[in-house]
Design a protein around this motif. Structure first.
Motif, PDB file in Angstrom:
ATOM      1  N   THR A 555      41.326 -30.407 -31.637  1.00  0.00           N
ATOM      2  CA  THR A 555      41.123 -31.855 -31.550  1.00  0.00           C
ATOM      3  C   THR A 555      41.963 -32.474 -30.432  1.00  0.00           C
ATOM      4  N   ARG A 556      41.357 -33.433 -29.723  1.00  0.00           N
ATOM      5  CA  ARG A 556      42.088 -34.205 -28.719  1.00  0.00           C
ATOM      6  C   ARG A 556      41.893 -35.681 -29.011  1.00  0.00           C
ATOM      7  N   ILE A 557      42.974 -36.443 -28.851  1.00  0.00           N
ATOM      8  CA  ILE A 557      42.988 -37.854 -29.222  1.00  0.00           C
ATOM      9  C   ILE A 557      43.408 -38.697 -28.026  1.00  0.00           C
ATOM     10  N   ILE A 558      42.734 -39.820 -27.837  1.00  0.00           N
ATOM     11  CA  ILE A 558      43.143 -40.841 -26.871  1.00  0.00           C
ATOM     12  C   ILE A 558      43.467 -42.099 -27.657  1.00  0.00           C
ATOM     13  N   LEU A 559      44.589 -42.722 -27.329  1.00  0.00           N
ATOM     14  CA  LEU A 559      45.026 -43.947 -27.990  1.00  0.00           C
ATOM     15  C   LEU A 559      44.849 -45.133 -27.052  1.00  0.00           C
ATOM     16  N   GLY A 560      44.263 -46.184 -27.581  1.00  0.00           N
ATOM     17  CA  GLY A 560      44.139 -47.421 -26.818  1.00  0.00           C
ATOM     18  C   GLY A 560      44.623 -48.603 -27.631  1.00  0.00           C
ATOM     19  N   GLY A 561      44.996 -49.646 -26.946  1.00  0.00           N
ATOM     20  CA  GLY A 561      45.414 -50.872 -27.616  1.00  0.00           C
ATOM     21  C   GLY A 561      45.006 -52.079 -26.809  1.00  0.00           C
ATOM     22  N   SER A 562      44.875 -53.207 -27.478  1.00  0.00           N
ATOM     23  CA  SER A 562      44.583 -54.431 -26.726  1.00  0.00           C
ATOM     24  C   SER A 562      45.713 -54.724 -25.750  1.00  0.00           C
ATOM     25  N   THR A 563      46.924 -54.301 -26.093  1.00  0.00           N
ATOM     26  CA  THR A 563      48.073 -54.329 -25.194  1.00  0.00           C
ATOM     27  C   THR A 563      49.024 -53.236 -25.656  1.00  0.00           C
ATOM     28  N   ILE A 564      50.132 -53.051 -24.930  1.00  0.00           N
ATOM     29  CA  ILE A 564      51.185 -52.140 -25.377  1.00  0.00           C
ATOM     30  C   ILE A 564      52.391 -53.003 -25.738  1.00  0.00           C
ATOM     31  N   HIS A 565      52.699 -53.036 -27.017  1.00  0.00           N
ATOM     32  CA  HIS A 565      53.722 -53.967 -27.503  1.00  0.00           C
ATOM     33  C   HIS A 565      55.132 -53.389 -27.456  1.00  0.00           C
ATOM     34  N   ASN A 566      56.089 -54.262 -27.187  1.00  0.00           N
ATOM     35  CA  ASN A 566      57.451 -54.089 -27.668  1.00  0.00           C
ATOM     36  C   ASN A 566      57.665 -55.193 -28.704  1.00  0.00           C
ATOM     37  N   SER A 567      58.846 -55.295 -29.264  1.00  0.00           N
ATOM     38  CA  SER A 567      59.030 -56.268 -30.344  1.00  0.00           C
ATOM     39  C   SER A 567      58.846 -57.698 -29.849  1.00  0.00           C
ATOM     40  N   ALA A 568      59.272 -57.971 -28.621  1.00  0.00           N
ATOM     41  CA  ALA A 568      59.160 -59.332 -28.088  1.00  0.00           C
ATOM     42  C   ALA A 568      57.702 -59.744 -27.942  1.00  0.00           C
ATOM     43  N   SER A 569      56.884 -58.889 -27.345  1.00  0.00           N
ATOM     44  CA  SER A 569      55.475 -59.245 -27.147  1.00  0.00           C
ATOM     45  C   SER A 569      54.725 -59.299 -28.472  1.00  0.00           C
ATOM     46  N   TYR A 570      55.127 -58.454 -29.428  1.00  0.00           N
ATOM     47  CA  TYR A 570      54.481 -58.488 -30.741  1.00  0.00           C
ATOM     48  C   TYR A 570      54.744 -59.815 -31.442  1.00  0.00           C
ATOM     49  N   LEU A 571      55.978 -60.271 -31.398  1.00  0.00           N
ATOM     50  CA  LEU A 571      56.299 -61.548 -32.036  1.00  0.00           C
ATOM     51  C   LEU A 571      55.657 -62.724 -31.294  1.00  0.00           C
ATOM     52  N   GLN A 572      55.492 -62.594 -29.985  1.00  0.00           N
ATOM     53  CA  GLN A 572      54.754 -63.611 -29.243  1.00  0.00           C
ATOM     54  C   GLN A 572      53.307 -63.669 -29.713  1.00  0.00           C
ATOM     55  N   GLU A 573      52.726 -62.504 -29.965  1.00  0.00           N
ATOM     56  CA  GLU A 573      51.340 -62.480 -30.451  1.00  0.00           C
ATOM     57  C   GLU A 573      51.237 -63.094 -31.845  1.00  0.00           C
ATOM     58  N   ILE A 574      52.200 -62.783 -32.703  1.00  0.00           N
ATOM     59  CA  ILE A 574      52.208 -63.387 -34.045  1.00  0.00           C
ATOM     60  C   ILE A 574      52.282 -64.910 -33.937  1.00  0.00           C
ATOM     61  N   ALA A 575      53.155 -65.401 -33.045  1.00  0.00           N
ATOM     62  CA  ALA A 575      53.321 -66.844 -32.881  1.00  0.00           C
ATOM     63  C   ALA A 575      52.051 -67.487 -32.331  1.00  0.00           C
ATOM     64  N   LYS A 576      51.427 -66.857 -31.338  1.00  0.00           N
ATOM     65  CA  LYS A 576      50.196 -67.400 -30.766  1.00  0.00           C
ATOM     66  C   LYS A 576      49.088 -67.467 -31.814  1.00  0.00           C
ATOM     67  N   LYS A 577      48.953 -66.412 -32.591  1.00  0.00           N
ATOM     68  CA  LYS A 577      47.909 -66.395 -33.618  1.00  0.00           C
ATOM     69  C   LYS A 577      48.173 -67.457 -34.680  1.00  0.00           C
ATOM     70  N   GLN A 578      49.438 -67.649 -35.008  1.00  0.00           N
ATOM     71  CA  GLN A 578      49.765 -68.658 -36.014  1.00  0.00           C
ATOM     72  C   GLN A 578      49.399 -70.052 -35.514  1.00  0.00           C
ATOM     73  N   THR A 579      49.642 -70.304 -34.240  1.00  0.00           N
ATOM     74  CA  THR A 579      49.262 -71.588 -33.653  1.00  0.00           C
ATOM     75  C   THR A 579      47.753 -71.776 -33.686  1.00  0.00           C
ATOM     76  N   MET A 580      47.023 -70.699 -33.364  1.00  0.00           N
ATOM     77  CA  MET A 580      45.561 -70.772 -33.375  1.00  0.00           C
ATOM     78  C   MET A 580      45.036 -70.995 -34.788  1.00  0.00           C
ATOM     79  N   MET A 581      45.677 -70.365 -35.760  1.00  0.00           N
ATOM     80  CA  MET A 581      45.252 -70.539 -37.146  1.00  0.00           C
ATOM     81  C   MET A 581      45.486 -71.969 -37.630  1.00  0.00           C
ATOM     82  N   SER A 582      46.592 -72.554 -37.207  1.00  0.00           N
ATOM     83  CA  SER A 582      46.932 -73.895 -37.676  1.00  0.00           C
ATOM     84  C   SER A 582      46.085 -74.970 -37.022  1.00  0.00           C
ATOM     85  N   THR A 583      45.514 -74.655 -35.846  1.00  0.00           N
ATOM     86  CA  THR A 583      44.712 -75.657 -35.136  1.00  0.00           C
ATOM     87  C   THR A 583      43.216 -75.445 -35.302  1.00  0.00           C
ATOM     88  N   SER A 584      42.814 -74.312 -35.911  1.00  0.00           N
ATOM     89  CA  SER A 584      41.380 -74.025 -36.054  1.00  0.00           C
ATOM     90  C   SER A 584      40.791 -74.774 -37.236  1.00  0.00           C
TER      91      SER A 584
END
Length: 584
Positions: A555-584
């Motif tokens: 078996t061979r596996i390829i991994l993809g992601g919408s981005t490659i996160h570190n903790s800072a970018s992950y928390l930025q994504e959480i914050a952005k999504k929360q803003t979008m949820m609160s305004t939708s």
């Protein structure tokens, strides 16, 4: 290192080479912001100029050329977007070059072709073609799409530009690899379901592009949601690549050090970490911090020996040999300086921010249940002036995920501790945001005493081993368990239904995509399962089990992601999504 047919970096490189070598003569290369990044990951400026490319420009930054450029052929490589269509119409209305070869990174709509035909009043366009290099290929087994946040949280998320970019990217990956897949997705994720259904429709609409020969078994495209494992992107990392991304930020294999102490002159401001062209990095990217320190010392020692051998230039032959070897000597000198600089910067951050202590507690929270002990330890760290605000927040986030069922009152002292440590309400609110987006109620059947991801991680860890490596790398991503089940044919259809094709009993080719972002820890996990690197996982871990199954099945596996996160970018994504949820 990799199977040629399951190597996304090779696939993108092949497209780039075809574009540059299929046209004779002096050439200019016009790109957009995305294709510039995509091409830059597989072809350096030096490699591009070897193909008689004298000019590389952004299409949107173009100014009208002069008559002297009319003998030059322009290769235009851009994404098929409305903005690029407008720019191409403008360029063709007043052409600067003698001929235009226009290549798009994805499928072209008929209306776009008609627009170009109408604009080409001077008949300068020689060729229009699709080259499906529409992803950022970081390694043979790793790619991302530069999408953050990954779609929105509103009902209209399937109409968002982020969503369409994900569909385009996955579609291009399949065509670049020449794979028509079986598509499975995480049933608990509306996002993954939408991606699976839309991609399936796209494949059916473009079925003539998927007439590949010689494939006896359909590969699997497995769509996962980051919310199922919010722990992995929150942890400090201790392997060279992941640690660099977490502490210094690694963007498309480049690290900018302009704000680092003592750094800021010459070409060390931005350093490139690319396993294609840097043997030392390729050998050390998955090694831990301690091993890295030893190997950098050996690198320096070896360079000093070589340097001493060039000190004597007594004869003309000595000087001739020195001149012949000087480019390689200069390259080696730069490489040594680069890795010494990075090691120094990483060491400074580790010492300054008490990361050894912080990481040990992070790992313990992730892998062992002891609420009273952990709460006392986290409170202690919240009072430490040496621990950064970011690390204090991450400790509370990890604690809140682990002990979410204990109720808000259990977190009261920790929340107060964050405020007293100087964090503002925008940061403290992330505790609630993360629980809402990736807490127990958002994850699949996440009850900590049976099948939660933390329980699974805990069951795979045998505590009590000696050695620093075990203490700081106990955690295992949930991805390892999912891949183990996938390779062994144990992935439940109720949990991961099929939307396209018929799943085989065992999978020999798997493309796994994490909507919401992958991490370098997960990349290392996949590299180890593929057998690209020596085994480091504990014998009773999911990674070791998946590696054994992968070796047995091929078996061979390829991994993809919408981005490659570190903790800072992950928390930025959480914050952005929360803003979008609160305004939708």
């Amino acid at each position: 290192m990799s199977d040629r047919t399951m190597d996304i970096q090779r696939a993108v490189t092949t497209y780039a080479q075809q574009m540059l070598t299929s046209i004779d003569g002096i050439k200019a290369l016009l790109l957009d912001d995305e294709t510039a990044g995509i091409i830059g990951l597989v072809s350096s400026q030096t490699e591009i100029t070897k193909h008689d490319v004298y000019l590389v420009e952004r299409l949107k930054a173009r100014e009208k050329g002069d008559e002297s450029q009319r003998h030059i052929k322009a290769i235009v490589y851009v994404r098929p977007t409305a903005e690029n269509t407008i720019l191409l119409r403008k360029e063709l209305a007043s052409p600067s070059f003698g001929e235009y070869y226009i290549y798009f990174s994805n499928t072209i709509r008929r209306t776009l072709l008609e627009d170009l035909a109408d604009a080409d009043v001077h008949s300068k366009v020689v060729e229009v073609k699709e080259y499906f290099a529409d992803v950022y290929s970081l390694m043979p087994h790793l790619f991302h799409l530069k999408v953050n946040p990954c779609v929105g949280a509103s009902r209209s998320m399937s109409q968002s530009s982020q969503f369409e970019r994900v569909i385009d990217g996955l579609f291009a990956v399949l065509l670049a690899l020449k794979k028509q897949p079986v598509i499975r997705f995480d049933e608990s994720s509306p996002l993954c379901r939408n991606i699976a259904e839309r991609l399936s429709v796209r494949i059916d609409q473009e079925r003539n592009l998927f007439n590949f020969q010689g494939s006896s078994q359909a590969p699997l495209l497995l769509l996962l949601d980051r919310k199922e494992d919010p722990v992995t992107p929150l942890l400090n990392q201790w392997t060279y690549e992941a640690m660099t991304h977490e502490l210094l930020t690694l963007k498309n294999n480049r690290v900018v050090l302009t704000e680092s102490t003592g750094v800021g002159t010459g070409d060390v401001r931005e350093v490139v970490l690319d396993q294609r062209i840097d043997d030392f990095y390729r050998r050390n990217m998955f090694l831990n911090f301690g091993e890295l320190g030893d190997n950098v010392k050996h690198l320096v020692d070896s360079f000093q020996v070589q340097h001493r051998s060039t000190d004597r230039l007594d004869t003309i032959d000595d000087m001739m040999k020195f001149v012949e070897n000087y480019p390689e000597f200069k390259k080696t000198s730069h490489n040594v300086s680069k890795h010494v600089t990075l090691l120094s910067e990483l060491s400074k951050v580790v010492d300054r921010n008490r990361l050894l202590d912080v990481s040990e507690l992070e790992q313990d929270i992730a892998c062992r249940e002891s609420a009273v002990e952990h709460k006392a330890q986290v409170l202690n760290f919240l009072k430490s002036y040496k621990v950064t605000k970011e690390d204090k927040l991450k400790l509370v986030l990890l604690y809140s995920l682990r002990y979410e069922r204990a109720g808000d009152m259990h977190l009261g002292a920790l929340i107060q501790g964050l405020y007293e440590a100087g964090l503002g309400s925008d940061k403290v609110s992330l505790v609630n945001a993360l629980t809402q987006q990736a807490g127990a109620s958002a994850r699949r059947g996440d009850v900590f005493n049976n099948q939660s991801f933390l329980a699974k991680a805990r069951s795979s860890v045998k505590r009590g081993f000696g050695g620093v490596t075990n203490v700081y790398t106990q955690h295992e991503p949930l991805l390892a368990a999912i891949l183990d089940d996938t390779i062994r044919g144990r992935l439940r259809l109720e949990d991961y239904p099929v939307v396209h094709g018929t799943p085989p009993q065992t999978c020999r080719e798997v493309v796994v995509f994490i909507a919401g972002g992958a991490t370098y820890e997960e990349s290392k996990c996949v590299a180890e399962i593929n057998g690209y690197i020596p085994a480091t996982a504990q014998e009773n871990s999911f990674t070791a089990s998946a590696r054994a199954a992968s070796k047995m099945n091929g078996t061979r596996i390829i991994l993809g992601g919408s981005t490659i996160h570190n903790s800072a970018s992950y928390l930025q994504e959480i914050a952005k999504k929360q803003t979008m949820m609160s305004t939708s």
